[in-house]
Design a protein around this motif. Structure first.
Motif, PDB file in Angstrom:
ATOM      1  N   UNK A   1      93.957 -14.130  54.210  1.00 55.28           N
ATOM      2  CA  UNK A   1      94.713 -13.042  54.821  1.00 55.28           C
ATOM      3  C   UNK A   1      94.070 -12.705  56.163  1.00 55.28           C
ATOM      4  N   UNK A   2      94.659 -11.778  56.877  1.00 54.90           N
ATOM      5  CA  UNK A   2      94.063 -11.319  58.128  1.00 54.90           C
ATOM      6  C   UNK A   2      92.839 -10.469  57.817  1.00 54.90           C
ATOM      7  N   UNK A   3      91.865 -10.517  58.697  1.00 53.47           N
ATOM      8  CA  UNK A   3      90.635  -9.747  58.496  1.00 53.47           C
ATOM      9  C   UNK A   3      90.929  -8.266  58.311  1.00 53.47           C
ATOM     10  N   UNK A   4      91.905  -7.738  59.018  1.00 56.01           N
ATOM     11  CA  UNK A   4      92.263  -6.332  58.864  1.00 56.01           C
ATOM     12  C   UNK A   4      92.716  -5.997  57.454  1.00 56.01           C
ATOM     13  N   UNK A   5      93.495  -6.896  56.836  1.00 54.82           N
ATOM     14  CA  UNK A   5      93.915  -6.698  55.449  1.00 54.82           C
ATOM     15  C   UNK A   5      92.743  -6.914  54.497  1.00 54.82           C
ATOM     16  N   UNK A   6      91.898  -7.912  54.808  1.00 53.89           N
ATOM     17  CA  UNK A   6      90.759  -8.213  53.941  1.00 53.89           C
ATOM     18  C   UNK A   6      89.817  -7.023  53.834  1.00 53.89           C
ATOM     19  N   UNK A   7      89.621  -6.328  54.932  1.00 48.39           N
ATOM     20  CA  UNK A   7      88.758  -5.129  54.908  1.00 48.39           C
ATOM     21  C   UNK A   7      89.269  -4.132  53.872  1.00 48.39           C
ATOM     22  N   UNK A   8      90.602  -3.955  53.824  1.00 45.44           N
ATOM     23  CA  UNK A   8      91.187  -3.014  52.866  1.00 45.44           C
ATOM     24  C   UNK A   8      91.032  -3.525  51.429  1.00 45.44           C
ATOM     25  N   UNK A   9      91.151  -4.854  51.239  1.00 47.37           N
ATOM     26  CA  UNK A   9      90.967  -5.439  49.905  1.00 47.37           C
ATOM     27  C   UNK A   9      89.537  -5.203  49.424  1.00 47.37           C
ATOM     28  N   UNK A  10      88.565  -5.463  50.299  1.00 48.29           N
ATOM     29  CA  UNK A  10      87.162  -5.275  49.924  1.00 48.29           C
ATOM     30  C   UNK A  10      86.893  -3.806  49.624  1.00 48.29           C
TER      31      UNK A  10
ATOM     32  N   UNK B   1      82.583 -10.319  62.992  1.00 46.11           N
ATOM     33  CA  UNK B   1      82.987  -9.123  62.252  1.00 46.11           C
ATOM     34  C   UNK B   1      81.808  -8.540  61.477  1.00 46.11           C
ATOM     35  N   UNK B   2      80.804  -9.384  61.206  1.00 49.72           N
ATOM     36  CA  UNK B   2      79.616  -8.927  60.496  1.00 49.72           C
ATOM     37  C   UNK B   2      78.472  -8.582  61.432  1.00 49.72           C
ATOM     38  N   UNK B   3      78.361  -9.331  62.529  1.00 45.99           N
ATOM     39  CA  UNK B   3      77.242  -9.124  63.448  1.00 45.99           C
ATOM     40  C   UNK B   3      77.664  -9.585  64.837  1.00 45.99           C
ATOM     41  N   UNK B   4      77.842  -8.664  65.733  1.00 44.55           N
ATOM     42  CA  UNK B   4      78.252  -8.980  67.103  1.00 44.55           C
ATOM     43  C   UNK B   4      77.136  -8.569  68.061  1.00 44.55           C
ATOM     44  N   UNK B   5      76.459  -9.568  68.637  1.00 44.95           N
ATOM     45  CA  UNK B   5      75.347  -9.328  69.561  1.00 44.95           C
ATOM     46  C   UNK B   5      74.281  -8.419  68.956  1.00 44.95           C
ATOM     47  N   UNK B   6      73.926  -8.694  67.683  1.00 44.57           N
ATOM     48  CA  UNK B   6      72.857  -7.945  67.037  1.00 44.57           C
ATOM     49  C   UNK B   6      73.267  -6.617  66.455  1.00 44.57           C
TER      50      UNK B   6
ATOM     51  N   UNK C   1      75.080  -4.972  63.633  1.00 43.90           N
ATOM     52  CA  UNK C   1      75.617  -5.310  62.326  1.00 43.90           C
ATOM     53  C   UNK C   1      76.665  -4.301  61.865  1.00 43.90           C
ATOM     54  N   UNK C   2      77.663  -4.841  61.173  1.00 46.23           N
ATOM     55  CA  UNK C   2      78.670  -4.009  60.509  1.00 46.23           C
ATOM     56  C   UNK C   2      78.101  -3.648  59.133  1.00 46.23           C
ATOM     57  N   UNK C   3      77.119  -2.759  59.135  1.00 45.05           N
ATOM     58  CA  UNK C   3      76.326  -2.502  57.929  1.00 45.05           C
ATOM     59  C   UNK C   3      77.168  -1.950  56.786  1.00 45.05           C
ATOM     60  N   UNK C   4      78.148  -1.124  57.083  1.00 43.17           N
ATOM     61  CA  UNK C   4      78.962  -0.522  56.022  1.00 43.17           C
ATOM     62  C   UNK C   4      79.757  -1.602  55.287  1.00 43.17           C
ATOM     63  N   UNK C   5      80.337  -2.533  56.045  1.00 41.17           N
ATOM     64  CA  UNK C   5      81.141  -3.586  55.414  1.00 41.17           C
ATOM     65  C   UNK C   5      80.245  -4.571  54.671  1.00 41.17           C
ATOM     66  N   UNK C   6      79.104  -4.914  55.248  1.00 38.55           N
ATOM     67  CA  UNK C   6      78.167  -5.809  54.575  1.00 38.55           C
ATOM     68  C   UNK C   6      77.737  -5.213  53.243  1.00 38.55           C
TER      69      UNK C   6
END
Length: 277
Positions: A39-48, A222-227, A229-234
């Motif tokens: 699916x699209x990452x935007x939808x996947x975020x909601x699934x997770x 989406x997890x780590x962009x230039x150091x 981190x998307x800590x909440x999603x991880x």
């Protein structure tokens, strides 16, 4: 003026002619095979965040369903050939244990694509969508792969067995119609589309993520962009016990362009799991 794609015909009152069911080659492959949801990452975020693959209303079958493909990450967005700089539009892959999914229906291709007319140029216009339905079991999916492809490797690549329809009578129109559609997934097809022979399993039950997701494939940025981190999603991924691999996302590319890179990552996972050679 562009031509409107022709939807596949639907059964209206008459019994389906499910000829493919008798062709299944059972017992040659594992009866239950991993499933893939892309699916699209935007939808996947909601699934997770929700912790479940939640059933949603399907306009094709007028029922609340969740959809998966067997083994193959066959995914194409409607607008996926257009460049985008929004990471939410790019693919996110879940690989799921088949034990988590109770099949409601099993089809030998993407029914959404059939409904949208994606296969219209190859499909027999007199064969209805319901005619192609397989038995609603994981075993039926494996049997279809055994007959049509002969091996999981050939199925993953979309390469039908040579001479598949040799000797099949002209009146077995459902089987011949499937062969015409599935050829669109072959390497070298002039209308390449892996959805044309990706076996679809739909379920009418929500599927919990925890304990059922074998792997996720995610845009690295989406997890780590230039150091940063998307800590909440991880943390959400970790809390649900989800292992992941990443691919490189770049803005102003087309989501569908990343299909092959993602397919390689998924293929390598199955090879490491000794499911594929």
């Amino acid at each position: 003026m562009s031509k409107t794609p022709r939807k596949m015909r639907r059964r209206n009152g008459l019994a389906p002619q499910r000829q493919l069911r008798a062709r299944a080659n059972r017992g040659t492959l594992p009866e239950k095979l991993p499933l893939v949801h892309v699916t699209a990452t935007g939808f996947a975020r909601e699934i997770v965040e929700s912790g479940n693959f939640e059933v949603r209303h399907c306009k094709v079958f007028n029922k609340d369903l969740a959809y998966f493909f067997v083994l193959r990450p066959a995914y194409r967005r409607k607008d996926g050939d257009a460049k985008s700089d929004l990471i939410n539009r790019f693919p996110f892959v879940f690989i799921i244990s088949p034990d988590a999914v109770v099949p409601y229906h099993v089809y030998p291709f993407d029914t959404g694509g059939a409904e949208a007319g994606v296969f219209a140029d190859q499909a027999d216009e007199f064969v209805c969508l319901e005619d192609y339905e397989l038995e609603p079991t994981h075993t039926a999916a494996a049997g279809q792969i055994g007959w049509a492809f002969g091996s999981l490797e050939a199925y993953y690549e979309g390469d039908l067995r040579n001479g598949l329809v040799a000797g099949i009578p002209a009146h077995e129109t459902v089987t011949l119609g499937y062969h015409a559609i599935a050829g669109m997934a072959r390497a070298g097809s002039n209308q390449p589309d892996k959805r044309a022979s990706a076996i679809e399993i739909a379920t009418a039950r929500n599927v919990p993520l925890k304990g059922n997701v074998l792997l996720a494939v995610i845009p690295r940025q989406y997890l780590d962009d230039d150091g940063q981190e998307n800590t909440a999603f991880i943390k959400q991924l970790q809390d649900r016990g989800i292992e992941w691999r990443t691919y490189e996302w770049q803005p102003n590319t087309a989501p569908n362009e990343l299909q092959e890179e993602i397919a390689v990552i998924v293929r390598n996972y199955f090879r490491n799991s000794r499911l594929l050679p």
